[in-house]
Design an enzyme around this catalytic site. Structure first.
Site, PDB file in Angstrom:
ATOM      1  N   ASN A 104      10.304 -14.574  20.757  1.00  0.00           N
ATOM      2  CA  ASN A 104      10.350 -15.358  19.367  1.00  0.00           C
ATOM      3  C   ASN A 104      10.183 -16.645  19.755  1.00  0.00           C
ATOM      4  O   ASN A 104      10.639 -17.419  20.864  1.00  0.00           O
ATOM      5  CB  ASN A 104      11.277 -14.926  18.598  1.00  0.00           C
ATOM      6  CG  ASN A 104      11.326 -15.565  17.297  1.00  0.00           C
ATOM      7  OD1 ASN A 104      10.277 -15.519  16.709  1.00  0.00           O
ATOM      8  ND2 ASN A 104      12.465 -15.986  16.775  1.00  0.00           N
ATOM      9  N   HIS A 106      11.414 -20.405  17.932  1.00  0.00           N
ATOM     10  CA  HIS A 106      12.494 -20.731  17.024  1.00  0.00           C
ATOM     11  C   HIS A 106      12.104 -22.393  17.046  1.00  0.00           C
ATOM     12  O   HIS A 106      12.019 -22.977  17.996  1.00  0.00           O
ATOM     13  CB  HIS A 106      13.636 -20.330  17.051  1.00  0.00           C
ATOM     14  CG  HIS A 106      14.403 -20.915  16.022  1.00  0.00           C
ATOM     15  ND1 HIS A 106      14.732 -20.038  14.917  1.00  0.00           N
ATOM     16  CD2 HIS A 106      15.258 -21.878  15.663  1.00  0.00           C
ATOM     17  CE1 HIS A 106      15.452 -20.714  14.168  1.00  0.00           C
ATOM     18  NE2 HIS A 106      15.937 -21.856  14.517  1.00  0.00           N
ATOM     19  N   GLU A 176       5.076 -26.711  19.631  1.00  0.00           N
ATOM     20  CA  GLU A 176       4.566 -25.320  19.652  1.00  0.00           C
ATOM     21  C   GLU A 176       3.097 -24.878  20.322  1.00  0.00           C
ATOM     22  O   GLU A 176       2.798 -24.105  20.853  1.00  0.00           O
ATOM     23  CB  GLU A 176       4.767 -24.515  18.294  1.00  0.00           C
ATOM     24  CG  GLU A 176       6.466 -24.833  17.899  1.00  0.00           C
ATOM     25  CD  GLU A 176       6.636 -23.983  16.386  1.00  0.00           C
ATOM     26  OE1 GLU A 176       5.608 -23.728  15.655  1.00  0.00           O
ATOM     27  OE2 GLU A 176       7.672 -23.839  16.261  1.00  0.00           O
TER      28      GLU A 176
HETATM   29  C1  GRF Z   1       7.019 -21.885  13.564  1.00  0.00           C
HETATM   30  O1  GRF Z   1       7.609 -23.039  13.317  1.00  0.00           O
HETATM   31  C2  GRF Z   1       7.879 -21.031  14.465  1.00  0.00           C
HETATM   32  O2  GRF Z   1       8.742 -21.879  15.176  1.00  0.00           O
HETATM   33  C3  GRF Z   1       8.792 -20.314  13.522  1.00  0.00           C
HETATM   34  O3  GRF Z   1       7.914 -20.251  12.155  1.00  0.00           O
HETATM   35  C4  GRF Z   1       6.998 -21.127  12.274  1.00  0.00           C
HETATM   36  C5  GRF Z   1       5.616 -20.266  12.074  1.00  0.00           C
HETATM   37  O4  GRF Z   1       4.655 -21.522  11.895  1.00  0.00           O
HETATM   38  N1  GRF Z   1       9.315 -18.982  13.989  1.00  0.00           N
HETATM   39  P1  GRF Z   1       3.284 -20.593  11.791  1.00  0.00           P
HETATM   40  O5  GRF Z   1       2.955 -19.424  10.998  1.00  0.00           O
HETATM   41  O6  GRF Z   1       2.882 -20.229  13.141  1.00  0.00           O
HETATM   42  O7  GRF Z   1       2.200 -21.798  11.147  1.00  0.00           O
END
Ligand code: GRF
Length: 191
Positions: A104, A106, A176
């Site tokens: 996952n 986060h 991310e």
């Molecule tokens: C991201 O910030 C991730 O860290 C969290 O949920 C969000 C998902 O964003 N688990 P997206 O749907 O990928 O734009």
């Protein structure tokens, strides 16, 4: 060599889902074989369909019953599961079927700002309210306890006192986009 088939689990926007699909488009290692959404209206589904990745919807109540999800994972020969903004708790039967094969992302530097209720803007609001000088992202293995599995990687970014909640979210999302696919690739390589 057979590529590792991954399923990406989503519930919402899907920026990570799209980024992962694009990153692995020509990969010899990873095949984005399936997207599973807990919501039928998740924008992630629009993104995945436009990139020709098969999609399935398994709502939260249906997730409780293995017979709904497991045949799909079998049909697509799924080896590994990547959560990307997936909100329901992962059921025990899935954890048992994929030991150390579910990860996952986060949007904070866990263990800070994790746990129940800490998702999306709630995390960034809490970071802002605490006056943190940095934030970041964490990739971790999924266990029965929310946001508590072994940490695989963390990446950080400095914050300014003038950063708004939106600025914090944007800085974190950039991390991310840059790092999640590479971490997935590394974990899959070491399977
Ligand atoms: C991201 O910030 C991730 O860290 C969290 O949920 C969000 C998902 O964003 N688990 P997206 O749907 O990928 O734009």
């Amino acid at each position: 060599m057979k590529r590792t088939n991954i399923a990406i689990f989503v519930s919402g926007n899907g920026s990570n889902c799209e980024n992962l699909i694009r990153y692995f488009k020509d990969s010899q290692l990873v095949n984005c074989a399936l997207v599973v959404s807990s919501r039928a209206d998740a924008y992630a589904l629009v993104r995945a369909e436009s990139l020709n990745v098969p999609c399935r919807v398994v709502t939260k109540p249906l997730l409780a019953e293995p017979d709904n999800l497991m045949p799909m994972l079998k049909e697509f020969d799924i080896d590994f599961i990547v959560l990307a903004g997936f909100l329901p708790l992962v059921p025990d039967y899935l954890l048992e079927a994929f030991p150390r094969r579910i990860i996952n992302i986060h949007p904070s530097l866990l263990p800070k700002y994790g746990g129940k209720g800490m998702w999306g803007h709630h995390v960034h609001e809490a970071v802002k309210a605490a006056g943190e000088k940095e934030t970041g992202m964490t990739v971790h293995y999924v266990t029965p306890i929310c946001d508590s599995g072994e940490i695989i990687a963390q990446f950080r970014t400095p914050l300014l006192p003038t950063d708004t909640v939106e600025d914090i979210a944007e800085k974190e999302n950039q991390l991310e986009m840059e790092h999640y696919p590479k971490v997935v690739e590394q974990v899959v390589r070491e399977l």
